[in-house]
Write an enzyme that holds these catalytic residues in place. Structure first.
Site, PDB file in Angstrom:
ATOM      1  N   LEU A   1       9.900 -21.461  -4.905  1.00 43.68           N
ATOM      2  CA  LEU A   1       9.114 -20.166  -4.246  1.00 43.68           C
ATOM      3  C   LEU A   1       7.548 -20.028  -4.910  1.00 43.68           C
ATOM      4  CD1 LEU A   1       8.658 -17.689  -2.504  1.00 43.68           C
ATOM      5  CD2 LEU A   1       9.503 -16.461  -4.345  1.00 43.68           C
TER       6      LEU A   1
ATOM      7  N   ASP B   1       0.800  -1.165  -0.085  1.00 46.21           N
ATOM      8  CA  ASP B   1       0.050   0.060   0.042  1.00 46.21           C
ATOM      9  C   ASP B   1       0.674   1.269   0.079  1.00 46.21           C
ATOM     10  OD1 ASP B   1      -2.388   1.374   0.005  1.00 46.21           O
ATOM     11  OD2 ASP B   1      -2.508   1.279   2.009  1.00 46.21           O
TER      12      ASP B   1
ATOM     13  N   HIS C   1       2.327   3.023  -9.029  1.00 46.19           N
ATOM     14  CA  HIS C   1       2.342   1.736  -9.347  1.00 46.19           C
ATOM     15  C   HIS C   1       3.522   1.372 -10.005  1.00 46.19           C
ATOM     16  CE1 HIS C   1      -1.689   1.964  -7.555  1.00 46.19           C
ATOM     17  NE2 HIS C   1      -2.322   2.570  -8.635  1.00 46.19           N
TER      18      HIS C   1
HETATM   19  C1  IPE Z   1      -5.453  -2.690  -0.363  1.00 43.22           C
HETATM   20  O1  IPE Z   1      -5.190  -1.496  -0.314  1.00 43.22           O
HETATM   21  C2  IPE Z   1      -5.649  -3.276  -1.844  1.00 43.22           C
HETATM   22  C3  IPE Z   1      -4.421  -3.530  -2.322  1.00 43.22           C
HETATM   23  C4  IPE Z   1      -3.187  -3.304  -1.786  1.00 43.22           C
HETATM   24  C5  IPE Z   1      -4.488  -4.332  -3.430  1.00 43.22           C
HETATM   25  P1  IPE Z   1      -6.318  -0.344  -0.709  1.00 43.22           P
HETATM   26  O2  IPE Z   1      -5.533   1.084  -0.653  1.00 43.22           O
HETATM   27  O3  IPE Z   1      -7.169  -0.480  -1.794  1.00 43.22           O
HETATM   28  O4  IPE Z   1      -7.371  -0.246   0.668  1.00 43.22           O
HETATM   29  P2  IPE Z   1      -8.088   0.619   1.474  1.00 43.22           P
HETATM   30  O5  IPE Z   1      -8.706   1.577   0.660  1.00 43.22           O
HETATM   31  O6  IPE Z   1      -6.755   1.654   2.051  1.00 43.22           O
HETATM   32  O7  IPE Z   1      -8.489   0.173   2.544  1.00 43.22           O
HETATM   33  C1  IPE Z   2      -1.632   0.125  -3.313  1.00 41.67           C
HETATM   34  O1  IPE Z   2      -1.460   1.397  -3.331  1.00 41.67           O
HETATM   35  C2  IPE Z   2      -1.856  -0.458  -4.683  1.00 41.67           C
HETATM   36  C3  IPE Z   2      -3.018  -0.776  -5.278  1.00 41.67           C
HETATM   37  C4  IPE Z   2      -4.188  -0.692  -4.290  1.00 41.67           C
HETATM   38  C5  IPE Z   2      -3.179  -1.240  -6.634  1.00 41.67           C
HETATM   39  P1  IPE Z   2      -2.523   2.627  -3.332  1.00 41.67           P
HETATM   40  O2  IPE Z   2      -2.738   2.873  -4.708  1.00 41.67           O
HETATM   41  O3  IPE Z   2      -3.809   2.104  -2.464  1.00 41.67           O
HETATM   42  O4  IPE Z   2      -1.653   3.696  -2.838  1.00 41.67           O
HETATM   43  P2  IPE Z   2      -2.501   4.880  -1.565  1.00 41.67           P
HETATM   44  O5  IPE Z   2      -2.776   3.978  -0.532  1.00 41.67           O
HETATM   45  O6  IPE Z   2      -3.491   5.572  -2.542  1.00 41.67           O
HETATM   46  O7  IPE Z   2      -1.163   5.725  -1.177  1.00 41.67           O
HETATM   47 MG    MG Z   3      -4.157   2.459  -0.662  1.00 39.01          MG
END
Ligand code: IPE
Ligand code: IPE
Ligand code: MG
Length: 236
Positions: A129, A16, A33
């Site tokens: 793995l 995240d 990303h």
């Molecule tokens: C969880 O992160 C999903 C992934 C890392 C793929 P999100 O950023 O989508 O989750 P919330 O919105 O913080 O709960």
């Molecule tokens: C996690 O990073 C990746 C995915 C959910 C695909 P985020 O895109 O949720 O990044 P933040 O949480 O908005 O910073």
């Molecule tokens: Mg996020």
């Protein structure tokens, strides 16, 4: 380091903070990303070097479809591009790919579906793995779908003994062991619909580091902390 010696066989990661990493630099969220690929690659190499048997990463949730269509489109493209560019490298290192999620969903582009199924087949005899990409994954969705399949197979003969004995066979990857350690980056302390059933006795760790900056230092810290925890599973 041989992680099997400290009974650390499966690490699950909620990657995240990509969007925040990009926004902090005045970039589009999608640049975050793309930057996260390097952290993923480092984590896979670290897992191979340290004899980890299972690594599960949350790549796209069933709720992530609610993001802007530009971001969703980018993520679909990015996930297939990453496979095209990197699968040979990891195949040669003995990595077996699995995809965990509702892969039949019509929202997933057909090119992604083909690539995922090809990659699973291509790497199915690798044993070093197991790398699990949670893609279009939602834990509640997994449980609901498993219940549907389970009841279709057993009609009205369902009872609690049968369910506790056989339920896992109906989940997305029956052979996947429960994670020993869950890591979430970027400071949020929640599960966001990730592996709710499987994390019952998993050790949880939260890092402030945003995913694109996560590296071996944090992984080694996590192992150090894990080795100090006492897992009692309800026993005294
Ligand atoms: C969880 O992160 C999903 C992934 C890392 C793929 P999100 O950023 O989508 O989750 P919330 O919105 O913080 O709960
Ligand atoms: C996690 O990073 C990746 C995915 C959910 C695909 P985020 O895109 O949720 O990044 P933040 O949480 O908005 O910073
Ligand atoms: Mg996020």
């Amino acid at each position: 380091m041989d992680l099997t010696k400290i009974d650390l066989n499966h690490i699950a990661i909620i990657m995240d903070g990509n969007g925040r990493w990009a926004q902090d630099r005045g970039l589009e969220r999608t640049a975050g990303h793309a930057a996260g690929e390097e952290s993923l690659s480092k984590t896979i190499h670290w897992a191979l070097e340290n004899n980890l048997k299972w690594l599960t990463v949350y790549a796209f949730s069933t709720e992530n479809w609610m993001r802007s269509s530009d971001e969703v489109e980018f993520l679909m493209f990015f996930n297939r591009d990453l496979l095209i560019r990197r699968r040979e490298e990891f195949n040669n290192l003995g990595v077996r790919f699995h995809f965990l999620g509702d892969l039949d969903d019509e929202k997933i582009p057909v090119e992604n579906k083909v690539l995922m199924s090809e990659t699973e087949k291509q790497t199915s005899s690798n044993i070093k793995l197991n790398l699990v990409f949670a893609f279009n994954y939602g834990s509640r969705d997994e449980v609901h779908k498993s219940i549907e399949k389970f009841t279709n197979d057993h009609d009205s003969n369902v009872n609690v003994e049968l369910v506790s004995d056989k339920f896992r066979n109906y989940m997305y990857i029956p052979s996947m062991p429960d994670p020993d350690l869950l890591i979430r980056t970027a400071g949020e302390q929640r599960l966001s619909n990730f592996l709710l059933y499987q994390l019952s006795y998993t050790e949880l760790m939260f890092f402030k580091t945003l995913w694109p900056e996560f590296c071996e230092d944090e992984l080694n810290q996590a192992v150090e902390e894990f080795s100090k925890r006492k897992r009692t599973y309800g026993k005294a």
